[in-house]
Design a protein around this motif. Structure first.
Motif, PDB file in Angstrom:
ATOM      1  N   LEU A  37      10.211  -7.121   7.848  1.00 60.50           N
ATOM      2  CA  LEU A  37       9.241  -7.484   8.877  1.00 60.50           C
ATOM      3  C   LEU A  37       8.082  -8.281   8.281  1.00 60.50           C
ATOM      4  N   PRO A  38       8.372  -9.465   7.733  1.00 59.76           N
ATOM      5  CA  PRO A  38       7.288 -10.260   7.120  1.00 59.76           C
ATOM      6  C   PRO A  38       6.261 -10.732   8.137  1.00 59.76           C
ATOM      7  N   GLY A  39       6.621 -10.723   9.442  1.00 59.37           N
ATOM      8  CA  GLY A  39       5.685 -11.147  10.474  1.00 59.37           C
ATOM      9  C   GLY A  39       4.712 -10.067  10.893  1.00 59.37           C
ATOM     10  N   TRP A  40       4.757  -8.911  10.235  1.00 57.58           N
ATOM     11  CA  TRP A  40       3.802  -7.836  10.503  1.00 57.58           C
ATOM     12  C   TRP A  40       2.669  -7.893   9.478  1.00 57.58           C
ATOM     13  N   PRO A  41       1.452  -7.506   9.866  1.00 61.21           N
ATOM     14  CA  PRO A  41       0.365  -7.431   8.880  1.00 61.21           C
ATOM     15  C   PRO A  41       0.713  -6.457   7.767  1.00 61.21           C
ATOM     16  N   GLU A  42       0.393  -6.831   6.565  1.00 63.18           N
ATOM     17  CA  GLU A  42       0.694  -5.971   5.420  1.00 63.18           C
ATOM     18  C   GLU A  42       0.024  -4.606   5.566  1.00 63.18           C
ATOM     19  N   GLN A  43      -1.180  -4.588   6.141  1.00 65.67           N
ATOM     20  CA  GLN A  43      -1.880  -3.321   6.331  1.00 65.67           C
ATOM     21  C   GLN A  43      -1.081  -2.364   7.204  1.00 65.67           C
ATOM     22  N   VAL A  44      -0.459  -2.871   8.259  1.00 68.06           N
ATOM     23  CA  VAL A  44       0.312  -2.019   9.163  1.00 68.06           C
ATOM     24  C   VAL A  44       1.563  -1.501   8.465  1.00 68.06           C
ATOM     25  N   ARG A  45       2.235  -2.376   7.737  1.00 68.34           N
ATOM     26  CA  ARG A  45       3.439  -1.920   7.024  1.00 68.34           C
ATOM     27  C   ARG A  45       3.090  -0.842   6.001  1.00 68.34           C
ATOM     28  N   THR A  46       1.963  -1.013   5.330  1.00 67.85           N
ATOM     29  CA  THR A  46       1.530  -0.012   4.350  1.00 67.85           C
ATOM     30  C   THR A  46       1.213   1.312   5.032  1.00 67.85           C
ATOM     31  N   MET A  47       0.552   1.251   6.188  1.00 66.43           N
ATOM     32  CA  MET A  47       0.235   2.475   6.932  1.00 66.43           C
ATOM     33  C   MET A  47       1.510   3.207   7.335  1.00 66.43           C
ATOM     34  N   GLN A  48       2.525   2.459   7.763  1.00 63.53           N
ATOM     35  CA  GLN A  48       3.780   3.102   8.136  1.00 63.53           C
ATOM     36  C   GLN A  48       4.491   3.695   6.916  1.00 63.53           C
ATOM     37  N   LYS A  49       4.474   2.957   5.812  1.00 60.00           N
ATOM     38  CA  LYS A  49       5.101   3.488   4.596  1.00 60.00           C
ATOM     39  C   LYS A  49       4.444   4.797   4.178  1.00 60.00           C
ATOM     40  N   ASN A  50       3.112   4.832   4.250  1.00 54.50           N
ATOM     41  CA  ASN A  50       2.405   6.054   3.861  1.00 54.50           C
ATOM     42  C   ASN A  50       2.691   7.197   4.829  1.00 54.50           C
TER      43      ASN A  50
ATOM     44  N   HIS B  96      -2.695   1.604  17.090  1.00 55.34           N
ATOM     45  CA  HIS B  96      -1.315   2.001  17.404  1.00 55.34           C
ATOM     46  C   HIS B  96      -0.359   1.683  16.254  1.00 55.34           C
ATOM     47  N   ALA B  97      -0.916   1.413  15.076  1.00 57.79           N
ATOM     48  CA  ALA B  97      -0.102   0.939  13.957  1.00 57.79           C
ATOM     49  C   ALA B  97       0.925   1.951  13.493  1.00 57.79           C
ATOM     50  N   ILE B  98       0.654   3.220  13.701  1.00 59.08           N
ATOM     51  CA  ILE B  98       1.582   4.222  13.173  1.00 59.08           C
ATOM     52  C   ILE B  98       2.482   4.782  14.266  1.00 59.08           C
ATOM     53  N   LEU B  99       1.949   5.630  15.130  1.00 65.11           N
ATOM     54  CA  LEU B  99       2.834   6.395  16.005  1.00 65.11           C
ATOM     55  C   LEU B  99       3.600   5.529  16.996  1.00 65.11           C
ATOM     56  N   HIS B 100       2.895   4.750  17.814  1.00 66.09           N
ATOM     57  CA  HIS B 100       3.609   3.951  18.815  1.00 66.09           C
ATOM     58  C   HIS B 100       4.619   3.014  18.163  1.00 66.09           C
TER      59      HIS B 100
ATOM     60  N   LEU C   1       0.727  -9.029  15.948  1.00 70.00           N
ATOM     61  CA  LEU C   1      -0.656  -9.471  15.767  1.00 70.00           C
ATOM     62  C   LEU C   1      -1.565  -8.331  16.220  1.00 70.00           C
ATOM     63  N   THR C   2      -2.392  -7.838  15.319  1.00 69.33           N
ATOM     64  CA  THR C   2      -3.339  -6.777  15.673  1.00 69.33           C
ATOM     65  C   THR C   2      -4.708  -7.410  15.847  1.00 69.33           C
ATOM     66  N   GLN C   3      -5.140  -7.512  17.106  1.00 69.51           N
ATOM     67  CA  GLN C   3      -6.391  -8.204  17.386  1.00 69.51           C
ATOM     68  C   GLN C   3      -7.588  -7.366  16.985  1.00 69.51           C
ATOM     69  N   GLY C   4      -8.684  -8.054  16.665  1.00 74.76           N
ATOM     70  CA  GLY C   4      -9.914  -7.360  16.313  1.00 74.76           C
ATOM     71  C   GLY C   4     -10.592  -6.772  17.538  1.00 74.76           C
ATOM     72  N   MET C   5     -11.553  -5.905  17.299  1.00 70.28           N
ATOM     73  CA  MET C   5     -12.277  -5.254  18.387  1.00 70.28           C
ATOM     74  C   MET C   5     -13.316  -6.201  18.984  1.00 70.28           C
ATOM     75  N   VAL C   6     -13.736  -5.893  20.204  1.00 73.68           N
ATOM     76  CA  VAL C   6     -14.886  -6.564  20.805  1.00 73.68           C
ATOM     77  C   VAL C   6     -16.090  -5.672  20.551  1.00 73.68           C
TER      78      VAL C   6
ATOM     79  N   LEU D 150       4.540 -10.438  24.260  1.00 72.18           N
ATOM     80  CA  LEU D 150       4.220  -9.165  24.893  1.00 72.18           C
ATOM     81  C   LEU D 150       2.928  -8.581  24.334  1.00 72.18           C
ATOM     82  N   SER D 151       2.078  -8.107  25.247  1.00 72.20           N
ATOM     83  CA  SER D 151       0.927  -7.284  24.884  1.00 72.20           C
ATOM     84  C   SER D 151       1.272  -5.825  25.100  1.00 72.20           C
ATOM     85  N   MET D 152       0.677  -4.956  24.302  1.00 71.18           N
ATOM     86  CA  MET D 152       0.839  -3.529  24.551  1.00 71.18           C
ATOM     87  C   MET D 152       0.323  -3.224  25.953  1.00 71.18           C
TER      88      MET D 152
END
Length: 862
Positions: free
Chosen positions: A209-222, A535-539, A566-571, A38-40
């Protein structure tokens, strides 16, 4: 087959085939391993941008790859269709948001289909349709019954000219974005969801959720922000006396408190302003400031003394009470104990207003706290200038202070959370109607379930003068379900995050007569979710909360919605501009610019194609309308075809990294596909069939080529599993190069068939149209998406000889070739005879010989 590669014809034919055969229609099958990709889902803004294209291409490559490995794949699509942009567009164009939204959906659906995504369109949904949002309303009512939905007053931004509530992003420098009027803060009744009831679980389950990027999990924890601290009471005699409570994570610094600050809306501030016009004016100014933590953090710190004091709970010392704009009523107790020596905001405030700064913790910066601020001032350390607490480390000091406060009934240890309950009320039209009725006799009454959905009228045209539902009598007028009297509907609508918090469930059973049915248990959780890190935090947090709520209501067995993320990079792309005489910047699209490069290909100058005059080269930035550096995906598809766009997107960078747009890279992707087409056309003319491995004795060069192809395949299979699609495309290019070098030696024709079948299957998830066409044209099978995933032939990897590096004392001195089955003694003998190694060994004593099989020989001499 035709000689020339006609991308448009190939792609139209492939898409027609998939539509006719319902190739990507997902069906539940308990005998097969499922994969939900699924894509957002997109907001229907009108046109796809390159960020969309990259996001959905990444998802599609994953979905097609997983299908070819034998899994039962679901990849749906829908539209996050409610929201403020549609209202703004409606005001600009004079049309109802509904019409604007549905027209955009139709156009964007066509764009998505032109890219050949393997989407099950039978599951398409739009959140603005009553058959979707009725379940927002249904769940709202269930949560209202359980106390998870409740009503309280909340602070909003009020535009007094438009008579409407503004989102934070619509407030610019304290003024309404449309009218320019000074924005007011107002307290109005709003509905909230008690996400804080799930705070502990939301925090703890991040570890699952080991399949999530560590950066996203940290953002949610904070964001959830679990804090261990102490609640401290400051007695006072204001307005009859009482205790002002604050929460602090730094009770070890309590002896350094030199003032206490409260929010402008705090009852003590309002009391102090009754007889103080200057303070009342300042409080009114604060009400026009920001309401979010981000705004508070960046705005200038301002304050005013109330003229009152509170009592230090341990020393009895009077501390001045201030009103400060950096204190928010909605966070904690709406008050802070200010310790300027050890908190940056308090430090800045104290310096501005000449308030005392008393260091009470010995940090690495020393025992003083001079200006300017240093990060070390906030460190934990040993207490100083703190009386009986001197010499205590952080934890011991906190324990001692908490015990002394408890003894005086002025404090205790406490756990607090940064997370606040989710305010879902929006004073806007284009959203899910909140299913409540206002009755003069009965108060606020829930809409009975049998009356759902409360349908939003789709013919309203917002004009900027408040919510048009307030003037829509056909919507407003209703009967109270309790007393049967005349009543009015609630006109607030739900936050659009509600819509996106569960849409992935509805995809699994879009025609269900209930919110979800048993099909959801087959597909959920989503195996791979792809979307932007913005969308790492609210959504993501709201989706996790919603899933747990549905679980507790018995609607799902899932505990978390997304297994992997998977959080894709920007274009990104270059920017170009000219500056006018008035200092305004005119941004110029890269397509209109001619760039000159040096002998290493680095850009050195740029001119506008239209007039040949210089333009300024800006930096590399995210594609955006504001910088006019976007590329129209439709123009790219029309010129090169969807497969070229897809190959470039996947080849230019790994999914998680930013992709820098490069016209030469697009041309290169197109050349590769044309070269593949031409090579396949030659093979088709040969009239050979099958894809079996070459049999019989192969010429040495054919054997080497086959080994090279299977070595490339082996690495490509690993890279596919890691979603490193850039190296997968590179592998396809390598295989084509290897095949192109084959002559007519024994086994070459058969290897061309085998190698091309491997190449097409590897390429199929990335460039599905050309792979589909060539697979059929060359007689490999009916549809490549149903072909078995290629497998490495271990026999092809076998070598008669292996090459080893020869080192002397760890330094490379030569290369040797030895039989693949040579023993250690034989390898040592050949290494010691290598001519260049002999030069460095001569006259020395061989102390040891280290053989690393398949890699090297190291001769240690001394």
């Amino acid at each position: 087959m035709q000689e020339q590669y006609d991308a448009a014809g190939v792609e139209q034919a492939a898409q027609a085939y998939w539509d006719e055969h319902e190739t990507f229609k997902a069906r539940e099958d308990a005998t097969r391993e499922k994969f939900y990709c699924l894509s957002m889902f997109p907001y229907p803004s009108g046109r796809l941008h390159m960020g969309h294209v990259r996001n959905y291409t990444i998802s599609d490559v994953i979905a097609r790859y997983q299908r070819m490995t034998g899994k039962n794949v679901l990849q749906p699509m829908g539209w996050d269709a409610f929201g403020l942009p549609a209202e703004n567009a409606a005001m600009n164009n004079g049309v109802p948001p509904a019409r604007w939204t549905y027209d955009n959906i139709d156009y964007m659906r066509g764009q998505l289909k032109s890219l050949g995504f393997a989407i099950d369109w039978s599951r398409e949904l739009a959140t603005c349709k009553p058959d979707y949002y009725r379940w927002n309303q249904w769940l709202f009512l269930r949560l209202l019954e359980k106390g998870i939905v409740y009503q309280k007053t909340g602070t909003v931004n009020w535009d007094p000219v438009d008579q409407t509530v503004l989102a934070n992003e619509q407030v610019i420098d304290g003024r309404g974005w449309r009218t320019g009027a000074v924005v007011e803060k107002r307290e109005i009744p709003m509905y909230y969801m008690a996400i804080t009831q799930f705070a502990e679980e939301l925090l703890a389950d991040l570890d699952d959720l080991p399949g999530w990027p560590e950066q996203v999990r940290t953002m949610q924890k904070n964001w959830i922000g679990k804090s261990h601290g102490v609640r401290v009471g400051f007695p006072h005699a204001i307005d009859g006396g009482g205790v002002l409570w604050v929460f602090t994570t730094r009770a070890d610094t309590l002896m350094g408190a030199t003032y206490v600050a409260v929010a402008a809306e705090h009852p003590l501030a309002l009391h102090a302003a009754r007889d103080n016009p200057e303070l009342a004016a300042f409080i009114d100014e604060c009400r026009h400031g920001g309401t979010s933590e981000a705004e508070i953090a960046t705005q200038e710190k301002k304050g005013m003394a109330t003229g009152f004091t509170v009592e230090h709970p341990l020393t009895g010392e009077p501390l001045p009470l201030w009103v400060a704009n950096y204190v928010l009523m909605g966070y904690g107790e709406g008050a802070v104990m200010a310790v300027p020596a050890h908190d940056e905001r308090d430090f800045e405030f104290a310096h501005q207003y000449g308030l005392p700064i008393k260091p009470v913790v010995l940090t690495s910066a020393g025992g003083e706290t001079p200006a300017p601020w240093q990060a070390a001032y906030a460190e934990h350390g040993v207490c100083i200038n703190s009386g009986q607490y001197d010499g205590l480390e952080f934890e011991a000091a906190v324990d001692a202070v908490a015990a002394d406060l408890a003894a005086k009934d002025l404090g205790e240890k406490k756990v607090t959370w940064r997370l606040r309950d989710w305010g879902i009320s929006r004073q806007r039209y284009w959203g899910t109607p909140i299913p409540m009725i206002r009755c003069a006799a009965c108060g606020d009454v829930p809409v009975p379930e049998e009356q759902l959905p409360v349908v939003l009228p789709e013919d309203c045209v917002p004009d900027g003068s408040g919510n048009p539902l307030n003037r829509n009598e056909a919507f407003l007028a209703c009967t109270c379900p309790r007393c049967g009297g005349a009543a009015r509907r609630e006109t607030d609508t739900m936050d659009t995050f509600v819509d996106s918090s569960w849409y992935f469930f509805r995809y699994t059973c879009p025609d269900a007569a209930t919110m979800v049915d048993g099909r959801a248990d087959y597909w959920m959780p989503v195996d791979q979710y792809v979307g932007g890190i913005e969308h790492a935090i609210l959504h993501l947090l709201y989706s996790r909360f919603w899933t747990k709520v549905m679980r507790d209501l018995g609607l799902t067995q899932a505990n978390e919605p997304f297994h992997n993320l998977l959080t894709q990079g920007m274009v990104v792309a270059p920017t170009f501009l000219r500056e006018g005489a008035d200092g305004r910047k005119q941004w110029i699209n890269p397509a209109d610019v001619q760039v000159s490069t040096d002998d290493k290909g680095r850009p050195v100058a740029a001119t506008l194609k239209a007039d040949g005059q210089p333009v300024t080269m800006g930096g590399i930035e995210k594609m955006s309308k504001s910088k006019n550096n976007g590329v129209d995906p439709q123009a790219l598809i029309d010129r090169y075809g969807a497969d070229t766009a897809r190959v470039f997107m996947m080849f230019a960078a790994p999914p998680e990294q930013s992709l820098e747009w490069n016209d030469a890279g697009v041309e290169g992707a197109h050349r590769f596909l044309k070269r593949l087409w031409a090579y396949a056309a030659e093979q088709g003319e040969a009239g050979e069939a099958g894809e079996a491995a070459p049999a019989g004795d192969l010429a040495p060069e054919v054997q080497a080529a086959r080994r090279e192809i299977h070595e490339t395949l082996r690495q490509a299979l690993i890279d596919f599993g890691k979603y490193q699609f850039n190296t997968v495309v590179s592998a396809c290019m390598k295989i084509l190069n290897t095949l192109g070098r084959l002559g007519d030696a024994a086994g070459a024709a058969a290897l061309r068939r085998e190698g091309l079948s491997i190449l097409l299957r590897l390429l199929s998830p990335v460039a599905p149209h050309i792979a589909h066409h060539l697979w059929r044209e060359l007689g490999y099978g009916e549809d490549i998406v149903d072909a078995p995933w290629p497998v490495v032939d271990e026999a092809a990897l076998a070598r008669d000889t292996v090459e080893l590096a020869v080192q002397v004392n760890g330094k490379l001195r030569g290369q040797i070739a030895v039989p693949a089955d040579a023993d250690k003694a034989a390898i040592e003998a050949v290494a010691l005879a290598e001519p260049n190694a002999v030069r460095f060994i001569d006259g020395m004593t061989v102390r040891k010989i280290i053989v690393v099989p398949g890699r090297l020989v190291n001769v240690v001499v001394g």
